[in-house]
Design a protein around this motif. Sequence first.
Motif, PDB file in Angstrom:
ATOM      1  N   ARG A  94       0.852  -1.293   0.209  1.00 50.14           N
ATOM      2  CA  ARG A  94      -0.011   0.201   0.038  1.00 50.14           C
ATOM      3  C   ARG A  94       1.065   1.325   0.100  1.00 50.14           C
ATOM      4  O   ARG A  94       0.588   2.264  -0.668  1.00 50.14           O
ATOM      5  CB  ARG A  94      -0.870  -0.135   1.082  1.00 50.14           C
TER       6      ARG A  94
ATOM      7  N   LYS B 240      -7.863  -7.872   8.466  1.00 46.61           N
ATOM      8  CA  LYS B 240      -9.155  -6.546   8.118  1.00 46.61           C
ATOM      9  C   LYS B 240      -8.455  -5.259   8.111  1.00 46.61           C
ATOM     10  O   LYS B 240      -9.118  -4.319   7.434  1.00 46.61           O
ATOM     11  CB  LYS B 240     -10.349  -6.878   8.838  1.00 46.61           C
TER      12      LYS B 240
ATOM     13  N   GLU C 157      -2.371   1.404  -8.760  1.00 47.12           N
ATOM     14  CA  GLU C 157      -3.346   0.348  -8.639  1.00 47.12           C
ATOM     15  C   GLU C 157      -3.217  -0.941  -8.454  1.00 47.12           C
ATOM     16  O   GLU C 157      -3.760  -1.766  -7.548  1.00 47.12           O
ATOM     17  CB  GLU C 157      -4.466   0.529  -9.933  1.00 47.12           C
TER      18      GLU C 157
ATOM     19  N   LEU D 294     -16.584  -1.015  -3.421  1.00 53.49           N
ATOM     20  CA  LEU D 294     -15.404  -1.305  -3.017  1.00 53.49           C
ATOM     21  C   LEU D 294     -15.218  -1.337  -1.496  1.00 53.49           C
ATOM     22  O   LEU D 294     -14.858  -2.244  -0.766  1.00 53.49           O
ATOM     23  CB  LEU D 294     -14.281  -0.990  -3.856  1.00 53.49           C
ATOM     24  N   LEU D 295     -15.434  -0.118  -0.992  1.00 46.85           N
ATOM     25  CA  LEU D 295     -15.001   0.263   0.460  1.00 46.85           C
ATOM     26  C   LEU D 295     -16.123  -0.193   1.387  1.00 46.85           C
ATOM     27  O   LEU D 295     -15.839  -0.553   2.520  1.00 46.85           O
ATOM     28  CB  LEU D 295     -14.982   1.778   0.565  1.00 46.85           C
TER      29      LEU D 295
ATOM     30  N   GLN E 131      -4.182  -3.414  -5.235  1.00 55.26           N
ATOM     31  CA  GLN E 131      -4.772  -4.715  -5.626  1.00 55.26           C
ATOM     32  C   GLN E 131      -4.171  -5.676  -4.859  1.00 55.26           C
ATOM     33  O   GLN E 131      -4.662  -6.824  -4.225  1.00 55.26           O
ATOM     34  CB  GLN E 131      -4.901  -4.747  -6.859  1.00 55.26           C
TER      35      GLN E 131
ATOM     36  N   GLU F 151      -6.663  -4.372   5.281  1.00 59.40           N
ATOM     37  CA  GLU F 151      -7.432  -4.538   4.069  1.00 59.40           C
ATOM     38  C   GLU F 151      -8.116  -3.259   3.837  1.00 59.40           C
ATOM     39  O   GLU F 151      -8.497  -2.642   2.872  1.00 59.40           O
ATOM     40  CB  GLU F 151      -8.377  -5.771   4.179  1.00 59.40           C
TER      41      GLU F 151
ATOM     42  N   ILE G   2      -4.485  -5.371  -1.014  1.00 59.25           N
ATOM     43  CA  ILE G   2      -5.836  -5.946  -0.803  1.00 59.25           C
ATOM     44  C   ILE G   2      -5.767  -7.531  -0.665  1.00 59.25           C
ATOM     45  O   ILE G   2      -6.485  -8.051   0.290  1.00 59.25           O
ATOM     46  CB  ILE G   2      -6.798  -5.613  -1.519  1.00 59.25           C
TER      47      ILE G   2
ATOM     48  N   GLN H 287      -6.656  -9.828   2.555  1.00 56.36           N
ATOM     49  CA  GLN H 287      -7.599 -10.859   2.714  1.00 56.36           C
ATOM     50  C   GLN H 287      -7.231 -12.186   2.928  1.00 56.36           C
ATOM     51  O   GLN H 287      -7.881 -13.035   3.625  1.00 56.36           O
ATOM     52  CB  GLN H 287      -8.315 -10.817   1.073  1.00 56.36           C
TER      53      GLN H 287
ATOM     54  N   ALA I 247      -9.956   3.268  -3.387  1.00 54.43           N
ATOM     55  CA  ALA I 247     -11.053   3.994  -3.626  1.00 54.43           C
ATOM     56  C   ALA I 247     -10.836   5.558  -3.811  1.00 54.43           C
ATOM     57  O   ALA I 247     -11.502   6.035  -4.737  1.00 54.43           O
ATOM     58  CB  ALA I 247     -11.843   3.732  -2.306  1.00 54.43           C
TER      59      ALA I 247
ATOM     60  N   THR J  26      -7.810  -0.651   0.932  1.00 54.53           N
ATOM     61  CA  THR J  26      -9.099  -0.306   0.065  1.00 54.53           C
ATOM     62  C   THR J  26      -9.296   1.018   0.150  1.00 54.53           C
ATOM     63  O   THR J  26      -9.859   1.478  -1.035  1.00 54.53           O
ATOM     64  CB  THR J  26     -10.414  -1.209   0.934  1.00 54.53           C
TER      65      THR J  26
ATOM     66  N   VAL K  24     -16.204  -3.602   3.250  1.00 56.22           N
ATOM     67  CA  VAL K  24     -14.959  -3.516   4.188  1.00 56.22           C
ATOM     68  C   VAL K  24     -15.425  -2.938   5.410  1.00 56.22           C
ATOM     69  O   VAL K  24     -15.413  -3.386   6.706  1.00 56.22           O
ATOM     70  CB  VAL K  24     -13.661  -3.178   3.359  1.00 56.22           C
TER      71      VAL K  24
END
Length: 659
Positions: A565, A605, A589, A631-632, A593, A608, A596, A600, A616, A612, A635
Amino acid sequence: MLVLVTFRPEFTPPWPGQAHMLSLQLTRLAQHQITAMVERVAGKALPDEVVQQLLANSDGVPLYIEEMTKNLLESGLLTETDEQYELTGPLPEMAISSSLQDSFAARLDRRAPVRELAQIGAVLGRDFTYDLIRAMSQMADPKLQDGLGQLSAAEILFQRGVPPDANYTFKHALLQDAAYESLLKSQPKQFHAQTAKVLEQQLPETKETHPELVAHHYTEASLAEQAIPYWQQAGERAMQRSANQEAIGHLTQGLAVLQTLPDTPERSQRELTLQITLGAPLIATKGYAAAEVGEVYRRARELCGQLGDSPQLFPVLNGLWAFYFIGAQLQTARELAEQLLSLAYDAPDSALVETHWALGCTLHVLGELQSSRTHLEQSLALYDFEQHRALALVYGHDPAMSSLALGSFGLWLLGYPDQAVQRSDEAVALARKLAHPYSLSFTLHWAAFDHLVRGEVQATQERVEEVLALSREQEFPLFLAMGTCCWGWVLAARGQMDAGMIQIPQGLSALQATGTELFRPDYHSFLAEAHQKAGQTEAGLSAAAEALTAADRTGERWYEAELYRLKGELTLKKLQVESHRSQVEEEAEECFQQAIEIAQKQEAKSWELRATMSLARLWQQQGKKEEANDLLAPVYAWFTEGFDTKDLLEAETLLKELG
């Protein structure tokens, strides 16, 4: 505040030179200073030829001047008048000894009636008690006190207190040496053996509180069999006080004495016990992954092999697990932890408490968070404070406290922020109750980490300050290094970017010095984050890349999602300097991805949610608000607590923006 430090010329100060530090070299006294000191010690002027010999033989050293002058005054070569001292006859050549040792010996020889007391005292040590010398000398109190009084009046001994509660100290180690050297060749061993027996039989309290004294005297008496158990006991007592350097000294001395015994299974068993005991203080002072720690536990494992089915194999394998784990040899660490589990089922509950911690800890850094949580919870369920509190002295840390501390971070990763804080507070409370400094440092570090990942700067700073203070006080290099990295994060979060980016690499270098390879990815992420805040995109990407490389090399996965991230966020910063918008956004991106997907897979979490949100926001900027919301939203909806934390507040705000 003025700090005055004295040291000998061969000492090299470990601290860097500063403008406010002044170094003064103390040279030998000049001729006029020597003359003045001689007159001050004597109380009156001495004949010129006497002063000249003192000038020639004292070499300008104050201690030499003082002792040689006293020796001369007692020699009978001088007579005192109202105004000065005068020679009683011609001054013999070299009447003033050029050897301080000889001068001390001459002073003792002139006190033949009490010289034996000085000799006994020299055997007892630089410091000794009235009770001990009374037991050794077997003199009646009046005669003994008179003799000790004479030695004190001559300033050979200093007396503190009044007999029988008095303590005595030789004015200088060389005086003790002179008295010791005056013993006949066979006497020292006899006196040392007698002293050890007196301590054992007549002074049981001293034997219990200072077993190293008994060990020392048996060692000097060449009675190794009797000395070794006391060296072991001395090491254990020092560990109970967290006097780790002292413990290392006692246990190392025990191992040295052990080598004088024949090579038998009994000797191997004794060595195994000493080596296992030595492991914990070495961990505290050197770090889990230090070479010395590895040597101790590898030797202990070798001894277990020689002895066959040793019940002590468990703590040995546990020590090796810690060595390989902190050294980031994670596959080996996992194998050892699983081997520990198979051994622990046939051992007391205390073994299972430690084993579940070891396995839970290993699985945590490998990213197997739910399995890790299961083992950490099992460790806690088996733990009883009164029954298991001594485990900190065996393993170097308290396993329940460690399970609480690491488990709190695991709960945050799994998406339970409130439970994580509660667990962290429980860990700190237990560590304070335990009163074991190393365990407290461990707990405070993880408590700081809990607040750090939540972005709580003030709380992080408070915990880190305590970690650093405790680690400096107790000389814990591992937690001092970790605390330095966290302190760098605090500085950067406070806007002091340059200072933060100095502290973090310093902490990483200090970690490397302890042999620690674990945790390098997350501390490198601090550096990447600091560079990001400072707008130093390339440096930040380099730090993130180094962190990911370390994670790939060792298999340390628990921070991997956050690293990707951060890499994505730093990649987006390149838009400020590059024109290839679509390519840069595509690279970012891909990082989000990947973050994420990893989160996952690990059921992390919190990672994640954070990854996310990053994706977003990117989609929001690209005009894909509906996709970003879709998407968000699920979660965010998963969470059932922690809605006042930074990440969840930001997620709520972002969802409102996305409509």
